[in-house]
Design a protein around this motif. Structure first.
Motif, short mmCIF file in Angstrom:
data_model
loop_
_atom_site.label_atom_id
_atom_site.label_comp_id
_atom_site.label_asym_id
_atom_site.label_seq_id
_atom_site.Cartn_x
_atom_site.Cartn_y
_atom_site.Cartn_z
N ALA A 116 0.83 -1.21 0.00
CA ALA A 116 0.00 0.00 0.00
C ALA A 116 0.87 1.26 0.00
N MET A 117 1.93 1.25 0.79
CA MET A 117 2.81 2.40 0.84
C MET A 117 3.53 2.60 -0.51
N LEU A 118 3.95 1.53 -1.14
CA LEU A 118 4.60 1.64 -2.44
C LEU A 118 3.61 2.11 -3.51
N PHE A 119 2.35 1.72 -3.39
CA PHE A 119 1.31 2.20 -4.29
C PHE A 119 1.20 3.73 -4.17
N VAL A 120 1.27 4.23 -2.95
CA VAL A 120 1.20 5.68 -2.72
C VAL A 120 2.46 6.36 -3.26
N VAL A 121 3.62 5.77 -3.02
CA VAL A 121 4.88 6.34 -3.53
C VAL A 121 4.85 6.43 -5.06
N LEU A 122 4.40 5.37 -5.71
CA LEU A 122 4.31 5.40 -7.17
C LEU A 122 3.29 6.44 -7.64
N GLY A 123 2.18 6.55 -6.91
CA GLY A 123 1.18 7.56 -7.26
C GLY A 123 1.76 8.96 -7.17
N MET A 124 2.55 9.22 -6.14
CA MET A 124 3.19 10.53 -6.00
C MET A 124 4.18 10.77 -7.15
N TYR A 125 4.95 9.76 -7.49
CA TYR A 125 5.92 9.86 -8.58
C TYR A 125 5.21 10.23 -9.88
N PHE A 126 4.18 9.46 -10.23
CA PHE A 126 3.50 9.72 -11.50
C PHE A 126 2.72 11.02 -11.48
N ALA A 127 2.03 11.33 -10.41
CA ALA A 127 1.26 12.58 -10.35
C ALA A 127 2.20 13.77 -10.51
N TRP A 128 3.34 13.72 -9.87
CA TRP A 128 4.30 14.83 -9.97
C TRP A 128 4.78 15.00 -11.41
N PHE A 129 5.30 13.92 -11.99
CA PHE A 129 5.87 14.04 -13.33
C PHE A 129 4.80 14.27 -14.40
N TRP A 130 3.67 13.62 -14.32
CA TRP A 130 2.63 13.81 -15.33
C TRP A 130 2.06 15.23 -15.27
N SER A 131 1.99 15.81 -14.08
CA SER A 131 1.50 17.19 -14.01
C SER A 131 2.53 18.16 -14.61
N LYS A 132 3.78 17.72 -14.72
CA LYS A 132 4.82 18.49 -15.41
C LYS A 132 4.85 18.16 -16.90
N GLY A 133 4.15 17.12 -17.31
CA GLY A 133 4.04 16.75 -18.72
C GLY A 133 4.70 15.44 -19.09
N GLN A 134 5.82 15.10 -18.43
CA GLN A 134 6.58 13.92 -18.84
C GLN A 134 7.34 13.31 -17.67
N THR A 135 7.44 11.99 -17.68
CA THR A 135 8.40 11.31 -16.82
C THR A 135 9.73 11.28 -17.57
N LEU A 136 10.76 10.79 -16.93
CA LEU A 136 12.06 10.69 -17.59
C LEU A 136 11.98 9.78 -18.82
N ALA A 137 11.28 8.67 -18.69
CA ALA A 137 11.13 7.76 -19.83
C ALA A 137 10.37 8.43 -20.97
N MET A 138 9.35 9.19 -20.64
CA MET A 138 8.56 9.88 -21.67
C MET A 138 9.41 10.94 -22.38
#
Length: 172
Positions: free
Chosen positions: A59-81
């Protein structure tokens, strides 16, 4: 013929091959995020004398991943993107809000939840889980070929879309 009145070219989706390559690259990068997150959470549990149960850690890792993606997607791109010249925007081509990015994250789990939900009730071995997961991912990805804008189903549900930024970079 009438000249186009639009000031910018239409937002086109990257090829399915590029999107899947980006997806695989993202999974490699996420290995590091999950590894570090797991170490930090595991160490915190040991320090406080109450190690996290496997479900709490998940559950905690699910939240960590959610924070990772929400942060980068709100900026437009992750590093892979960025590497694959793919950007996520809303249906109008605007940057995502954090709420929309979180909605996309939750809906993106449709890639994995159906095959993983078969593990517990049927006590499947890991090899069969892998086959089911890869099969479902392939079907899920190929379904985007039927969408008029070649978007994934979770993007349609979230009101987001993936666009090709390689064309923009070539024109600059």
């Amino acid at each position: 013929m009438q000249p186009s009145t639009s000031l910018s070219p239409p937002l086109s989706a990257p090829s399915l091959r590029r999107r899947m390559a980006c997806w695989l690259y993202e999974s490699l990068l996420l290995f590091g995020v999950v590894f570090v997150g797991g170490i930090v959470l595991g160490a915190a549990g040991v320090l406080f004398g109450a190690p996290l149960s496997p479900r709490a850690l998940q559950a905690m890792l699910f939240v960590v991943l959610g924070m990772y993606f929400a942060w980068f997607w709100s900026k437009g791109q992750t590093l892979a993107m960025k590497t694959w010249h793919i950007q996520v925007v809303d249906t109008y081509g605007r940057p995502l809000t954090r709420i929309r990015a979180l909605a996309r994250y939750a809906l993106a789990w449709l890639w994995l939840l159906p095959p993983l939900s078969m593990v517990a009730p049927f006590h499947l071995p890991i090899a069969e889980v892998a086959v089911l997961t890869f099969g479902w991912v392939a079907v899920w990805a190929l379904l985007s070929r039927f969408h008029p804008q070649r978007q994934f189903f979770h993007d349609v549900l979230a009101g987001t879309r993936l666009i090709d930024t390689a064309q923009e970079n070539q024109g600059a």
